[in-house]
Each structure stands twice: as structure tokens, then as C-alpha cells.
Design a protein around this motif. Structure first.
Motif, short mmCIF file in Angstrom:
data_model
loop_
_atom_site.label_atom_id
_atom_site.label_comp_id
_atom_site.label_asym_id
_atom_site.label_seq_id
_atom_site.Cartn_x
_atom_site.Cartn_y
_atom_site.Cartn_z
N ILE A 11 0.83 -1.21 0.00
CA ILE A 11 0.00 0.00 0.00
C ILE A 11 0.86 1.25 0.00
CG2 ILE A 11 -1.63 1.34 1.40
CD1 ILE A 11 -2.88 -1.39 2.20
N VAL A 12 1.93 1.25 0.77
CA VAL A 12 2.83 2.41 0.81
C VAL A 12 3.49 2.62 -0.55
CG1 VAL A 12 5.00 3.26 1.80
CG2 VAL A 12 3.22 2.34 3.29
N LEU A 13 3.91 1.55 -1.21
CA LEU A 13 4.53 1.69 -2.54
C LEU A 13 3.53 2.22 -3.56
CD1 LEU A 13 6.78 -1.47 -2.70
CD2 LEU A 13 7.53 0.90 -2.72
N PHE A 14 2.28 1.75 -3.52
CA PHE A 14 1.27 2.27 -4.43
C PHE A 14 0.94 3.73 -4.12
CE2 PHE A 14 -0.40 -2.22 -5.36
CZ PHE A 14 0.41 -2.32 -6.49
N ALA A 15 0.91 4.10 -2.85
CA ALA A 15 0.66 5.49 -2.48
C ALA A 15 1.82 6.38 -2.95
CB ALA A 15 0.49 5.60 -0.97
N LEU A 16 3.04 5.89 -2.82
CA LEU A 16 4.20 6.64 -3.31
C LEU A 16 4.10 6.83 -4.81
CD1 LEU A 16 7.01 7.89 -2.88
CD2 LEU A 16 7.94 5.58 -3.16
N ALA A 17 3.70 5.80 -5.53
CA ALA A 17 3.54 5.91 -6.98
C ALA A 17 2.49 6.97 -7.33
CB ALA A 17 3.17 4.56 -7.57
N GLY A 18 1.39 6.98 -6.61
CA GLY A 18 0.36 7.99 -6.84
C GLY A 18 0.85 9.39 -6.57
N PHE A 19 1.61 9.55 -5.51
CA PHE A 19 2.19 10.85 -5.18
C PHE A 19 3.14 11.30 -6.29
CE2 PHE A 19 5.51 13.37 -3.06
CZ PHE A 19 4.74 14.40 -2.54
N LEU A 20 3.96 10.39 -6.78
CA LEU A 20 4.90 10.72 -7.85
C LEU A 20 4.17 11.05 -9.15
CD1 LEU A 20 7.64 8.05 -7.14
CD2 LEU A 20 7.86 10.51 -6.86
N LEU A 21 3.09 10.33 -9.44
CA LEU A 21 2.31 10.64 -10.64
C LEU A 21 1.65 12.01 -10.55
CD1 LEU A 21 0.73 7.19 -11.48
CD2 LEU A 21 2.48 8.42 -12.75
N GLY A 22 1.27 12.40 -9.35
CA GLY A 22 0.77 13.77 -9.15
C GLY A 22 1.84 14.79 -9.45
N GLY A 23 3.08 14.47 -9.08
CA GLY A 23 4.20 15.35 -9.40
C GLY A 23 4.44 15.43 -10.89
N VAL A 24 4.28 14.31 -11.57
CA VAL A 24 4.42 14.31 -13.04
C VAL A 24 3.38 15.24 -13.66
CG1 VAL A 24 4.15 12.90 -15.12
CG2 VAL A 24 5.41 12.00 -13.17
N TYR A 25 2.16 15.10 -13.21
CA TYR A 25 1.08 15.92 -13.76
C TYR A 25 1.31 17.41 -13.52
CZ TYR A 25 -3.62 17.69 -14.58
OH TYR A 25 -4.69 18.39 -15.04
N SER A 26 1.79 17.74 -12.33
CA SER A 26 1.93 19.16 -11.99
C SER A 26 3.18 19.81 -12.58
CB SER A 26 1.91 19.35 -10.47
OG SER A 26 3.04 18.75 -9.90
N THR A 27 4.19 19.02 -12.92
CA THR A 27 5.42 19.62 -13.46
C THR A 27 5.59 19.43 -14.96
OG1 THR A 27 6.71 17.62 -12.97
CG2 THR A 27 6.67 19.34 -11.28
N TRP A 28 4.63 18.80 -15.62
CA TRP A 28 4.79 18.47 -17.03
C TRP A 28 5.02 19.71 -17.89
CZ3 TRP A 28 6.21 14.57 -19.80
CH2 TRP A 28 5.99 14.58 -21.17
N LYS A 29 4.28 20.77 -17.66
CA LYS A 29 4.39 21.96 -18.51
C LYS A 29 5.61 22.81 -18.18
CE LYS A 29 -0.38 22.46 -19.83
NZ LYS A 29 -1.55 23.32 -19.93
#
Length: 56
Positions: A11-29
Motif C-alpha cells: 500500500i505504501v509503494l502504491f501510495a508513493l507511486a500515486g504521489f509521484l504521478l501527481g508530481g508528473v502531472y503538476s510539473t509536465w508543462k
């Protein structure tokens, strides 16, 4: 405190992945290179979570 449960680790690894994907979304531009690094780290976290889950 005893050892951490396998379920908690997954669960912690999946939560970390979600957090990182949020970072991808917010820094893409603003910074594509950082977004790519974050996406790779998120993929590694998901792969680690799946491997940990299957291995248990």
C-alpha cells in the motif's frame, strides 16, 4: 513494534507511486525532464509493489 506487514508495504509503494504521478502531472508543462524522472520513479514504485505483492 514488530516487522511491517507485507500488505502495508504494498500500500505504501502504491501510495508513493500515486504521489509521484501527481508530481508528473503538476510539473509536465514547466519541466519535462523532472516529469520524466518522476514518471520513471513512479513506474519503479508500482513494479516494486506488484513484485512484493506477488512474492508474498
Amino acid at each position: 513494534m514488530g516487522p511491517v506487514s507485507t500488505d502495508v508495504t504494498v500500500i505504501v509503494l502504491f501510495a508513493l507511486a500515486g504521489f509521484l504521478l501527481g508530481g508528473v502531472y503538476s510539473t509536465w508543462k514547466t519541466s519535462r525532464k523532472v516529469s520524466i524522472v518522476l514518471a520513471v520513479l513512479a513506474a519503479l514504485a508500482v513494479a516494486g509493489g506488484i513484485a512484493w505483492w506477488v512474492g508474498s
